[in-house]
Design an enzyme around this catalytic site. Structure first.
Site, PDB file in Angstrom:
ATOM      1  CB  CYS A   1       0.976   1.117   4.370  1.00 54.05           C
ATOM      2  SG  CYS A   1      -0.648   0.740   5.086  1.00 54.05           S
ATOM      3  CG  HIS A  24      -4.363  -0.792   4.900  1.00 61.48           C
ATOM      4  ND1 HIS A  24      -3.847  -0.066   3.841  1.00 61.48           N
ATOM      5  CD2 HIS A  24      -5.369  -1.551   4.386  1.00 61.48           C
ATOM      6  CE1 HIS A  24      -4.513  -0.391   2.739  1.00 61.48           C
ATOM      7  NE2 HIS A  24      -5.431  -1.286   3.049  1.00 61.48           N
ATOM      8  CG  HIS A  42      -6.901   9.162   0.765  1.00 63.74           C
ATOM      9  ND1 HIS A  42      -7.008   7.887   0.256  1.00 63.74           N
ATOM     10  CD2 HIS A  42      -7.161   9.988  -0.282  1.00 63.74           C
ATOM     11  CE1 HIS A  42      -7.300   7.938  -1.036  1.00 63.74           C
ATOM     12  NE2 HIS A  42      -7.416   9.218  -1.383  1.00 63.74           N
ATOM     13  CB  CYS A  97      -0.916  -0.010   1.226  1.00 63.17           C
ATOM     14  SG  CYS A  97      -1.783   1.542   1.476  1.00 63.17           S
ATOM     15  CB  THR A 109      -6.191   6.680  -7.593  1.00 61.21           C
ATOM     16  OG1 THR A 109      -5.747   7.725  -6.739  1.00 61.21           O
ATOM     17  CG2 THR A 109      -7.076   7.260  -8.694  1.00 61.21           C
TER      18      THR A 109
HETATM   19  P1  5GP Z   1      -7.732   9.475  -4.496  1.00 62.73           P
HETATM   20  O1  5GP Z   1      -7.767   9.676  -5.983  1.00 62.73           O
HETATM   21  O2  5GP Z   1      -7.474   8.022  -4.143  1.00 62.73           O
HETATM   22  O3  5GP Z   1      -8.897  10.051  -3.752  1.00 62.73           O
HETATM   23  O4  5GP Z   1      -6.505  10.322  -3.984  1.00 62.73           O
HETATM   24  C1  5GP Z   1      -5.186   9.884  -4.059  1.00 62.73           C
HETATM   25  C2  5GP Z   1      -4.327  11.110  -3.996  1.00 62.73           C
HETATM   26  O5  5GP Z   1      -3.011  10.699  -3.704  1.00 62.73           O
HETATM   27  C3  5GP Z   1      -4.273  11.892  -5.321  1.00 62.73           C
HETATM   28  O6  5GP Z   1      -4.744  13.214  -5.101  1.00 62.73           O
HETATM   29  C4  5GP Z   1      -2.795  11.841  -5.697  1.00 62.73           C
HETATM   30  O7  5GP Z   1      -2.331  13.057  -6.269  1.00 62.73           O
HETATM   31  C5  5GP Z   1      -2.115  11.532  -4.380  1.00 62.73           C
HETATM   32  N1  5GP Z   1      -0.882  10.787  -4.502  1.00 62.73           N
HETATM   33  C6  5GP Z   1      -0.663   9.681  -5.289  1.00 62.73           C
HETATM   34  N2  5GP Z   1       0.593   9.236  -5.122  1.00 62.73           N
HETATM   35  C7  5GP Z   1       1.179  10.072  -4.215  1.00 62.73           C
HETATM   36  C8  5GP Z   1       2.492  10.123  -3.633  1.00 62.73           C
HETATM   37  O8  5GP Z   1       3.378   9.308  -3.904  1.00 62.73           O
HETATM   38  N3  5GP Z   1       2.729  11.128  -2.744  1.00 62.73           N
HETATM   39  C9  5GP Z   1       1.780  12.055  -2.421  1.00 62.73           C
HETATM   40  N4  5GP Z   1       2.128  12.994  -1.547  1.00 62.73           N
HETATM   41  N5  5GP Z   1       0.537  12.026  -2.936  1.00 62.73           N
HETATM   42  C10 5GP Z   1       0.243  11.056  -3.822  1.00 62.73           C
HETATM   43 ZN    ZN Z   2      -2.333   1.285   3.665  1.00 61.49          ZN
END
Ligand code: 5GP
Ligand code: ZN
Length: 113
Positions: free
Chosen positions: A7, A46, A99, A4, A94
């Site tokens: 994580c 998690h 979160h 993850c 994603t």
């Molecule tokens: P989701 O689309 O799952 O709601 O949000 C995932 C968020 O994680 C996205 O806004 C993306 O920009 C962010 N994100 C993805 N990979 C990373 C990373 O390696 N570091 C950080 N700081 N944010 C990430």
């Molecule tokens: Zn996790």
């Protein structure tokens, strides 16, 4: 969860820009910010998504929101902000670790939601 992304960020195996940490919560800047302030707030435990919140882990959600209030104050979001959590495929999630996005620093569109 060993595979993850969040994580790994919590464990310090992948670097992040930390904005807040306590016993149960970690918060860091989104790598691809959608607003001037875009912070991700995660439980250190998690949990896959909001759909996986249970009687046993629900206090961690409250911990996240207590952290959100502190972070918003520290980031100067006195005029308001939005908290978003995406769930599953149709919700646009994603990263499969619960979160909360704190989005602020600009007047947000009245749409969604
Ligand atoms: P989701 O689309 O799952 O709601 O949000 C995932 C968020 O994680 C996205 O806004 C993306 O920009 C962010 N994100 C993805 N990979 C990373 C990373 O390696 N570091 C950080 N700081 N944010 C990430
Ligand atoms: Zn996790």
């Amino acid at each position: 969860m060993s595979d993850c992304l969040f994580c790994k960020i919590i464990a310090g195996e992948i670097p992040s820009t930390k904005v807040y940490e306590d016993e149960t919560v970690y918060a860091f800047r989104d790598i691809d910010p959608q607003t001037p302030v875009h912070v991700l707030v995660v439980p250190k435990t998690h949990i896959e998504s909001a759909s996986a919140v249970t009687e046993e882990n629900k206090n961690l959600v409250a911990d996240c929101f207590a952290a959100i209030a502190k972070i918003a104050k520290a980031e100067g979001l006195d005029n308001g902000y939005r908290v978003v959590t995406n769930v599953g495929e149709d919700g646009g999630q994603t990263v499969r670790h619960l979160h909360f996005h704190i989005l602020g620093g600009v007047k947000l569109s009245p749409k969604i939601v």
